[in-house]
Design a protein around this motif. Sequence first.
Motif, PDB file in Angstrom:
ATOM      1  N   PRO A 125      44.909  34.825  42.994  1.00 56.41           N
ATOM      2  CA  PRO A 125      45.388  36.113  43.512  1.00 56.41           C
ATOM      3  C   PRO A 125      46.789  36.011  44.094  1.00 56.41           C
ATOM      4  N   THR A 126      47.190  34.817  44.522  1.00 60.91           N
ATOM      5  CA  THR A 126      48.566  34.630  44.995  1.00 60.91           C
ATOM      6  C   THR A 126      49.550  34.807  43.849  1.00 60.91           C
ATOM      7  N   GLU A 127      49.239  34.199  42.708  1.00 61.12           N
ATOM      8  CA  GLU A 127      50.101  34.361  41.541  1.00 61.12           C
ATOM      9  C   GLU A 127      50.124  35.812  41.088  1.00 61.12           C
ATOM     10  N   ILE A 128      48.967  36.438  41.060  1.00 57.68           N
ATOM     11  CA  ILE A 128      48.895  37.840  40.654  1.00 57.68           C
ATOM     12  C   ILE A 128      49.703  38.715  41.612  1.00 57.68           C
ATOM     13  N   ALA A 129      49.658  38.394  42.900  1.00 59.50           N
ATOM     14  CA  ALA A 129      50.443  39.159  43.879  1.00 59.50           C
ATOM     15  C   ALA A 129      51.936  39.047  43.600  1.00 59.50           C
ATOM     16  N   SER A 130      52.356  37.938  43.004  1.00 58.21           N
ATOM     17  CA  SER A 130      53.783  37.742  42.722  1.00 58.21           C
ATOM     18  C   SER A 130      54.282  38.674  41.628  1.00 58.21           C
ATOM     19  N   TYR A 131      53.371  39.286  40.886  1.00 57.82           N
ATOM     20  CA  TYR A 131      53.771  40.218  39.840  1.00 57.82           C
ATOM     21  C   TYR A 131      54.188  41.571  40.415  1.00 57.82           C
ATOM     22  N   GLY A 132      53.834  41.803  41.682  1.00 57.77           N
ATOM     23  CA  GLY A 132      54.184  43.059  42.337  1.00 57.77           C
ATOM     24  C   GLY A 132      54.973  42.797  43.607  1.00 57.77           C
ATOM     25  N   ALA A 133      54.867  43.730  44.544  1.00 57.51           N
ATOM     26  CA  ALA A 133      55.637  43.615  45.785  1.00 57.51           C
ATOM     27  C   ALA A 133      54.765  43.913  46.996  1.00 57.51           C
ATOM     28  N   ARG A 134      53.454  43.626  46.889  1.00 61.22           N
ATOM     29  CA  ARG A 134      52.545  43.902  48.000  1.00 61.22           C
ATOM     30  C   ARG A 134      51.543  42.748  48.174  1.00 61.22           C
ATOM     31  N   PRO A 135      52.019  41.537  48.448  1.00 58.82           N
ATOM     32  CA  PRO A 135      51.107  40.391  48.562  1.00 58.82           C
ATOM     33  C   PRO A 135      50.042  40.562  49.644  1.00 58.82           C
ATOM     34  N   ALA A 136      50.368  41.270  50.718  1.00 59.62           N
ATOM     35  CA  ALA A 136      49.381  41.480  51.777  1.00 59.62           C
ATOM     36  C   ALA A 136      48.234  42.366  51.315  1.00 59.62           C
ATOM     37  N   LYS A 137      48.488  43.188  50.291  1.00 60.86           N
ATOM     38  CA  LYS A 137      47.486  44.132  49.794  1.00 60.86           C
ATOM     39  C   LYS A 137      46.910  43.713  48.436  1.00 60.86           C
ATOM     40  N   THR A 138      47.041  42.444  48.085  1.00 56.56           N
ATOM     41  CA  THR A 138      46.515  41.950  46.819  1.00 56.56           C
ATOM     42  C   THR A 138      45.421  40.924  47.086  1.00 56.56           C
ATOM     43  N   ILE A 139      44.319  41.040  46.335  1.00 59.07           N
ATOM     44  CA  ILE A 139      43.133  40.230  46.609  1.00 59.07           C
ATOM     45  C   ILE A 139      42.322  40.108  45.326  1.00 59.07           C
ATOM     46  N   ALA A 140      41.405  39.159  45.276  1.00 59.74           N
ATOM     47  CA  ALA A 140      40.474  39.058  44.152  1.00 59.74           C
ATOM     48  C   ALA A 140      39.096  39.538  44.597  1.00 59.74           C
ATOM     49  N   MET A 141      38.479  40.387  43.772  1.00 59.72           N
ATOM     50  CA  MET A 141      37.091  40.803  43.952  1.00 59.72           C
ATOM     51  C   MET A 141      36.343  40.359  42.695  1.00 59.72           C
ATOM     52  N   HIS A 142      35.649  39.246  42.781  1.00 63.74           N
ATOM     53  CA  HIS A 142      34.971  38.680  41.619  1.00 63.74           C
ATOM     54  C   HIS A 142      33.547  39.225  41.557  1.00 63.74           C
ATOM     55  N   PHE A 143      33.354  40.212  40.679  1.00 64.57           N
ATOM     56  CA  PHE A 143      32.027  40.775  40.420  1.00 64.57           C
ATOM     57  C   PHE A 143      31.310  39.899  39.393  1.00 64.57           C
ATOM     58  N   PHE A 144      30.001  40.086  39.299  1.00 63.98           N
ATOM     59  CA  PHE A 144      29.198  39.290  38.378  1.00 63.98           C
ATOM     60  C   PHE A 144      28.446  40.197  37.410  1.00 63.98           C
ATOM     61  N   ASN A 145      28.221  39.678  36.229  1.00 63.51           N
ATOM     62  CA  ASN A 145      27.607  40.441  35.139  1.00 63.51           C
ATOM     63  C   ASN A 145      26.108  40.161  35.067  1.00 63.51           C
ATOM     64  N   PRO A 146      25.277  41.230  34.952  1.00 68.35           N
ATOM     65  CA  PRO A 146      25.610  42.656  34.961  1.00 68.35           C
ATOM     66  C   PRO A 146      25.822  43.172  36.384  1.00 68.35           C
TER      67      PRO A 146
END
Length: 290
Positions: A125-146
Amino acid sequence: MLLLKRIVVVGSGVMGRGIAYAAAIAGFVTTVTDNQSSALASAEAEINQLVESGIQRGKLSEQVGAYALANVAFTTSLNTAVMDADLIIEAVPEKPQLKQAVFQLLEKVAKSSCIFATNTSTMSPTEIASYGARPAKTIAMHFFNPVHKMRLIEIVRGLETSDETVESVKEVARRMGKETVVINEFPGFVTSRMSALVGNEAFFMLQEGLGTPEDIDKAIKLGLNYPMGPFELGDLVGLDTRLNNLRYLHEKLGEKYRPAPLLEQYVQAGRLGRKTGKGVYQYNEEEVTT
């Protein structure tokens, strides 16, 4: 903690539609967006079916079901979908370039207060946050299937994720009826690292002729008290997804995650699991759609 009311799910595949169903049932105003109209139509049909089934089995009241269906929308216009979103949950395939393109676009059109969540099972999620400009508001929510059956959401905070963001998404998860664990970022988190090892080792066993898929699955289920065998689970989540996860973990964490050659062969042959009708096991049409 922010009060979040409008959720947008980007991607209408197996996970995206499951997340959208959970959000709608929980009372959130929910929008699903995808660039393929056929995928959206399939997602809408499945969500309708899940609501109908829930009502028939007494899991949902007719009032809750009707409210959920009235509050979930489907669109191919990402820009329109996300303009008023309070929380955007990205659920596109585990491909870094694709996720980067999605989040760079989201950053341009989402309001500044919007939280960005990724449903990744392995990526940073840190790398993903680098794609935008809101690192404080970026997080991972790992859901499970189903999603509608699995109780856990693995919440993964990045290097700069704020406590407010963590508490806000925990409240979203609570309203969805989910349990949560909050962990700090590391490749594969908790569940994916363990699941990838078990699933990959099962393919090595099959490759070595140690036993049949049925016997290996049965041994794991009855001997280790797993609810599903590793081949059953792999077919459910998609062998291509499992392979992508292993390749990422192999790159980040080393040799113990090197994918079994047999798994790579299955994916090359198009044997991806339930979604294609054939993976380790063969499925009939009814099993593919349930």
